[in-house]
Design a protein around this motif. Structure first.
Motif, PDB file in Angstrom:
ATOM      1  N   GLN A 243       0.738  -1.328   0.021  1.00  0.00           N
ATOM      2  CA  GLN A 243       0.074   0.013   0.092  1.00  0.00           C
ATOM      3  C   GLN A 243       0.805   1.165   0.168  1.00  0.00           C
ATOM      4  O   GLN A 243       0.528   2.296  -0.633  1.00  0.00           O
ATOM      5  CB  GLN A 243      -0.959  -0.046   1.281  1.00  0.00           C
ATOM      6  N   ALA A 244       1.932   1.238   0.795  1.00  0.00           N
ATOM      7  CA  ALA A 244       2.776   2.418   0.655  1.00  0.00           C
ATOM      8  C   ALA A 244       3.465   2.534  -0.664  1.00  0.00           C
ATOM      9  O   ALA A 244       3.400   3.909  -1.137  1.00  0.00           O
ATOM     10  CB  ALA A 244       3.990   2.219   1.616  1.00  0.00           C
ATOM     11  N   ARG A 245       3.978   1.663  -1.444  1.00  0.00           N
ATOM     12  CA  ARG A 245       4.103   1.805  -2.566  1.00  0.00           C
ATOM     13  C   ARG A 245       3.276   2.250  -3.685  1.00  0.00           C
ATOM     14  O   ARG A 245       3.508   3.243  -4.529  1.00  0.00           O
ATOM     15  CB  ARG A 245       4.917   0.385  -3.232  1.00  0.00           C
ATOM     16  N   ALA A 246       2.077   1.800  -3.531  1.00  0.00           N
ATOM     17  CA  ALA A 246       0.880   2.095  -4.423  1.00  0.00           C
ATOM     18  C   ALA A 246       0.639   3.729  -3.917  1.00  0.00           C
ATOM     19  O   ALA A 246       0.380   4.415  -4.903  1.00  0.00           O
ATOM     20  CB  ALA A 246      -0.297   1.233  -4.214  1.00  0.00           C
ATOM     21  N   SER A 247       0.542   4.006  -2.859  1.00  0.00           N
ATOM     22  CA  SER A 247       0.042   5.348  -2.281  1.00  0.00           C
ATOM     23  C   SER A 247       1.249   6.478  -3.030  1.00  0.00           C
ATOM     24  O   SER A 247       1.013   7.479  -3.608  1.00  0.00           O
ATOM     25  CB  SER A 247       0.182   5.654  -0.877  1.00  0.00           C
ATOM     26  N   GLN A 248       2.486   5.897  -2.926  1.00  0.00           N
ATOM     27  CA  GLN A 248       3.637   6.670  -3.665  1.00  0.00           C
ATOM     28  C   GLN A 248       3.256   7.027  -4.858  1.00  0.00           C
ATOM     29  O   GLN A 248       3.667   8.115  -5.613  1.00  0.00           O
ATOM     30  CB  GLN A 248       5.039   6.280  -3.249  1.00  0.00           C
ATOM     31  N   LYS A 249       3.163   6.056  -5.693  1.00  0.00           N
ATOM     32  CA  LYS A 249       2.862   5.982  -7.256  1.00  0.00           C
ATOM     33  C   LYS A 249       1.885   7.208  -7.549  1.00  0.00           C
ATOM     34  O   LYS A 249       1.953   7.693  -8.520  1.00  0.00           O
ATOM     35  CB  LYS A 249       2.507   4.664  -7.877  1.00  0.00           C
ATOM     36  N   GLU A 250       0.854   7.226  -6.736  1.00  0.00           N
ATOM     37  CA  GLU A 250      -0.340   8.098  -6.761  1.00  0.00           C
ATOM     38  C   GLU A 250       0.046   9.518  -6.322  1.00  0.00           C
ATOM     39  O   GLU A 250      -0.990  10.214  -6.433  1.00  0.00           O
ATOM     40  CB  GLU A 250      -1.503   7.492  -6.130  1.00  0.00           C
ATOM     41  N   GLY A 251       0.919   9.632  -5.729  1.00  0.00           N
ATOM     42  CA  GLY A 251       1.593  10.857  -5.277  1.00  0.00           C
ATOM     43  C   GLY A 251       1.051  11.438  -3.882  1.00  0.00           C
ATOM     44  O   GLY A 251       1.045  12.492  -3.504  1.00  0.00           O
ATOM     45  N   ARG A 252       0.512  10.054  -3.299  1.00  0.00           N
ATOM     46  CA  ARG A 252      -0.190  10.413  -2.035  1.00  0.00           C
ATOM     47  C   ARG A 252       1.227  10.064  -0.720  1.00  0.00           C
ATOM     48  O   ARG A 252       0.989   9.040  -0.182  1.00  0.00           O
ATOM     49  CB  ARG A 252      -1.341   9.578  -1.724  1.00  0.00           C
ATOM     50  N   HIS A 253       1.920  11.057  -0.959  1.00  0.00           N
ATOM     51  CA  HIS A 253       3.353  10.779  -0.180  1.00  0.00           C
ATOM     52  C   HIS A 253       3.052  10.225   1.621  1.00  0.00           C
ATOM     53  O   HIS A 253       3.744   9.727   2.141  1.00  0.00           O
ATOM     54  CB  HIS A 253       4.473  11.613  -0.383  1.00  0.00           C
TER      55      HIS A 253
END
Length: 132
Positions: A18-28
């Protein structure tokens, strides 16, 4: 009561995803929080596998309470602890919404550090218990 360590580590792995997916979406901010949660869950899994109870969400404390935790990992856990509240709570910073305070540098670091902690836990869980 059955040992649920494997369930906790499975959730840790999913939180890291989930952390990696959020990062890809720009939700740092969420990437940082999910990374902190991944480390938290993984360490609780290791405590359970050792027959210990673990409470709270201070990753550095969860790690320090384990035998032979490497000092460099303890320092990285302290960084992750900064992402538990401030990434989600508008009162976590003097001003601005949480998302305004986090970017790719922070989420890269959080994901890397959490990944190292998850790997530390996986390695310990893979070891056979003494006497078996």
């Amino acid at each position: 009561m059955p040992n649920r360590a494997r369930d906790w580590v499975a959730q840790a792995e999913r939180d890291l995803e989930q952390a990696r997916a959020s990062q890809k979406e720009g939700r740092h901010e969420w990437a940082c929080f999910a990374a902190q949660q991944a480390a938290d869950m993984a360490l609780k899994a290791l405590h359970l596998s050792l027959g210990q109870e673990a409470w709270g969400h201070v990753v550095a404390r969860l790690l320090a309470d384990l035998p032979a935790a490497p000092d460099d990992l303890r320092q990285k856990a302290k960084v992750l602890d900064n992402f538990y509240v401030a990434t989600r709570d508008a009162n976590g910073h003097a001003e601005g919404a949480p998302f305004e305070h986090y970017g790719p540098i922070q989420s890269d670091e959080a994901i890397r550090y959490a990944g190292e902690i998850v790997e530390f836990v996986r390695a310990r869980l893979a070891r056979p218990e003494p006497g078996r």
